[in-house]
Design a protein around this motif. Sequence first.
Motif, PDB file in Angstrom:
ATOM      1  N   THR A 132      40.751  54.848  32.373  1.00  0.00           N
ATOM      2  CA  THR A 132      40.653  53.381  33.577  1.00  0.00           C
ATOM      3  C   THR A 132      39.985  52.732  33.134  1.00  0.00           C
ATOM      4  O   THR A 132      39.251  52.356  32.722  1.00  0.00           O
ATOM      5  N   GLU A 133      40.696  51.756  33.657  1.00  0.00           N
ATOM      6  CA  GLU A 133      40.603  50.306  33.509  1.00  0.00           C
ATOM      7  C   GLU A 133      39.912  49.873  34.963  1.00  0.00           C
ATOM      8  O   GLU A 133      40.448  50.020  36.394  1.00  0.00           O
ATOM      9  N   ALA A 134      38.667  49.507  34.558  1.00  0.00           N
ATOM     10  CA  ALA A 134      38.040  49.480  35.951  1.00  0.00           C
ATOM     11  C   ALA A 134      38.268  47.453  36.229  1.00  0.00           C
ATOM     12  O   ALA A 134      37.415  46.266  35.570  1.00  0.00           O
ATOM     13  N   LEU A 135      38.280  47.302  37.316  1.00  0.00           N
ATOM     14  CA  LEU A 135      39.240  45.675  37.701  1.00  0.00           C
ATOM     15  C   LEU A 135      38.407  45.403  39.315  1.00  0.00           C
ATOM     16  O   LEU A 135      38.541  45.589  40.422  1.00  0.00           O
TER      17      LEU A 135
ATOM     18  N   PRO B   3      40.841  52.375  44.988  1.00  0.00           N
ATOM     19  CA  PRO B   3      39.662  52.634  44.843  1.00  0.00           C
ATOM     20  C   PRO B   3      39.065  54.132  43.795  1.00  0.00           C
ATOM     21  O   PRO B   3      39.865  54.965  44.171  1.00  0.00           O
ATOM     22  N   ALA B   4      38.015  54.110  43.201  1.00  0.00           N
ATOM     23  CA  ALA B   4      37.973  55.815  42.290  1.00  0.00           C
ATOM     24  C   ALA B   4      38.744  56.452  42.967  1.00  0.00           C
ATOM     25  O   ALA B   4      38.755  57.609  42.459  1.00  0.00           O
ATOM     26  N   ASP B   5      37.915  56.966  44.315  1.00  0.00           N
ATOM     27  CA  ASP B   5      37.605  57.907  44.895  1.00  0.00           C
ATOM     28  C   ASP B   5      39.257  58.646  45.241  1.00  0.00           C
ATOM     29  O   ASP B   5      39.524  59.768  45.652  1.00  0.00           O
TER      30      ASP B   5
ATOM     31  N   GLY C 264      39.638  39.878  54.213  1.00  0.00           N
ATOM     32  CA  GLY C 264      40.357  40.984  52.823  1.00  0.00           C
ATOM     33  C   GLY C 264      39.861  41.146  51.712  1.00  0.00           C
ATOM     34  O   GLY C 264      38.909  40.219  51.611  1.00  0.00           O
ATOM     35  N   LEU C 265      40.594  42.408  51.264  1.00  0.00           N
ATOM     36  CA  LEU C 265      40.250  42.322  49.546  1.00  0.00           C
ATOM     37  C   LEU C 265      41.455  41.345  49.155  1.00  0.00           C
ATOM     38  O   LEU C 265      42.464  41.473  49.540  1.00  0.00           O
TER      39      LEU C 265
ATOM     40  N   GLN D 140      42.761  51.324  37.333  1.00  0.00           N
ATOM     41  CA  GLN D 140      44.192  51.673  37.081  1.00  0.00           C
ATOM     42  C   GLN D 140      44.326  52.422  36.098  1.00  0.00           C
ATOM     43  O   GLN D 140      43.512  52.376  35.030  1.00  0.00           O
ATOM     44  N   PRO D 141      44.956  53.608  35.799  1.00  0.00           N
ATOM     45  CA  PRO D 141      44.946  54.498  34.676  1.00  0.00           C
ATOM     46  C   PRO D 141      45.727  53.999  33.311  1.00  0.00           C
ATOM     47  O   PRO D 141      46.645  52.895  33.636  1.00  0.00           O
TER      48      PRO D 141
END
Length: 429
Positions: A202-205, A410-412, A214-215, A189-190
């Motif tokens: 960006t924060e890596a979550l 996702p990063a992509d 599922g997710l 998330q930016p």
Amino acid sequence: MANRGAFFSHLQHLVLAAANEGDVRVGVVFIDLDRLKAVNDTHGHDAGDRLLRSVARRLRAASRPDDLVARLGGDEFAVACRLPETSPGAAARVLQALARRHLDAVRLVDDDLAVGARSTASIGAALSGPRLDDVQVDALVREADVAMYAAKQAGGDRVGPVQRVEPGTAPDGGLARALEAGEVVLHHQPIVSAVDGRVLSTEALVRWQHPRAGLLGADRVLRAAQEEGLSVALDLHVLDLALAEHARRRDHPGTPDLVNVNVSTATLESPTFDEDLLRLLHRHAVPADHLRLELPETASLSAVQAAAPRLHRLARAGVALVVDDMGAGASSLRHLSVFPVQGLKIDRSFVAGMLTRDGDRAVVELLTNLGAGLGLRVTAEGVETAEQARELRRLGVESLQGFHIARPAPADVVFARTPATVPASRCVP
């Protein structure tokens, strides 16, 4: 209402008693509220507490006399049931009907609650087989939990299909297996400048791409890590993934120089955490000053003091330290005096209420001024509207993060759609 320990003890008793009787099944109904966080953020934690008490009363009223209803923690409830029906189909139908009764109970209107302070629920259920000699209690709860998350992923306010736990079924290691299988992934998330919309970091979550449910979000992953004693392993895994991703993308146009990663209290207390992190930075050839560690506000004073030498070593190497969820509790002030902190993040609950509650606005202003006085970069979390973004900028908050800016992805996806700045209309008047 029974707590988590009492629930598991009672469920174990039911399984043992049913194993002696034969032709008796045991069921678990797992209930998770869909809107408690929204109620807390919008109406305050007192309203959230009233909602929890109201739901607890309604769940007990919807249960049969011999069923045990428990609050497992947070907004999670569970019901342990004895099912004398002999056929698996009949037992599953009874358990499904019980689960629907609890769904309807949560939906009932309580006139003592404000209109916006109500909730629906996501519910899952699991049923034992006819022989319980080898059935483990953890397997029943795990399967009901997974079914509940499947219901939540489908939109919530529903009951998922009943899961069956046959003799010999045992917990599959849960998160430990997921780490090995590569199911634990990151969304980003930016974090942007409130002045010009420039993407600063960006924060890596963490997320869990569960094969059936599922997710799953960060709360579910972190809870599993605590229950399985894997908090340190999870943090190191997330750091490894985040640094590897940053190394791959750091030279791409529009990729920010910084990445934020959360660490748990357990990791702060790990005696080798500093060495482990420096080793990961070296492995991925990421400069230490590209990493911002978000420290948990919930860390106790003893944990903070124990971690201080390790975090000072990391700070000397160039790693930036940020206090997360500032204002949510008292211990975060201790972080500012013990650690070489470079930033703080205002807890989202205050941002959510700042336009409607004078107290929340006062806390946001106080923390912003505190950060400015200490020379710290202040970030507001949970920014969900343009009005909040404008007011935060007016108060002097430097950085913004939240759904109004961008949702985690996702990063992509994030790096493909996120230019060096976000639209100015999202950040400035």
